[in-house]
Enzyme design. Structure first.
Site, PDB file in Angstrom:
ATOM      1  N   GLU A  69      47.447  42.753  24.121  1.00 25.74           N
ATOM      2  CA  GLU A  69      47.113  41.325  24.106  1.00 25.74           C
ATOM      3  C   GLU A  69      47.773  40.622  22.918  1.00 25.74           C
ATOM      4  O   GLU A  69      47.337  40.764  21.770  1.00 25.74           O
ATOM      5  CB  GLU A  69      45.595  41.124  24.055  1.00 25.74           C
ATOM      6  N   GLU A  89      38.061  36.254  21.932  1.00 23.12           N
ATOM      7  CA  GLU A  89      39.343  36.667  22.508  1.00 23.12           C
ATOM      8  C   GLU A  89      39.212  38.002  23.232  1.00 23.12           C
ATOM      9  O   GLU A  89      39.806  38.196  24.308  1.00 23.12           O
ATOM     10  CB  GLU A  89      40.422  36.759  21.426  1.00 23.12           C
ATOM     11  N   GLU A 137      39.947  38.462  31.941  1.00 22.74           N
ATOM     12  CA  GLU A 137      41.250  38.381  32.596  1.00 22.74           C
ATOM     13  C   GLU A 137      41.646  39.717  33.217  1.00 22.74           C
ATOM     14  O   GLU A 137      42.200  39.757  34.322  1.00 22.74           O
ATOM     15  CB  GLU A 137      42.310  37.914  31.607  1.00 22.74           C
TER      16      GLU A 137
END
Length: 123
Positions: free
Chosen positions: A29, A70, A77
């Site tokens: 990420e 996050e 996601e």
């Protein structure tokens, strides 16, 4: 994880899974890496800008909150992408809402850092 593990074994297993999650987020990420880099730069400054434990925890906590949100955004996601890559309104909604949560955590961190920096240097 085997069912029925409690106590120390559960704590050790859970810690391992958490560290693996941090490693995977760092590896896969880009946004997490960028926010982590910013936190690494800002955290030493917290001791200089903050005046006392309450201000330090506001500065440090706002950085950690961005990283936490996050991580949750990345998890959402990943799950949505696992379900399917075709466009679906609900998938898009889930991703957009979790992205908005990241934006709000960044706004909160910016406000905390901005106001406490203002107070230290311009008051």
């Amino acid at each position: 994880m085997k069912r029925g593990h409690t106590g120390w074994r559960h704590l050790i297993n859970s810690t391992g899974y958490s560290l693996k999650g941090l490693e995977l987020a760092f590896r896969h990420e880009a946004a997490f890496r960028q926010e982590l880099a910013l936190c690494v730069i800002l955290l030493p400054l917290a001791w200089w800008i903050g005046e006392g434990p309450v201000e330090w925890i506001l500065l440090l906590g706002s950085c950690l909150l961005v990283l936490i949100v996050e991580l949750l955004n990345s998890a959402i996601e990943s799950v949505v992408d696992r379900i399917g890559t075709e466009h679906h309104e609900l998938s898009g909604r889930a991703k957009d809402i979790s992205s908005a949560a990241v934006m709000l955590s960044l706004l909160l961190a910016g406000l905390a850092w901005g106001l406490l920096t203002w107070q230290k240097f311009l008051s």
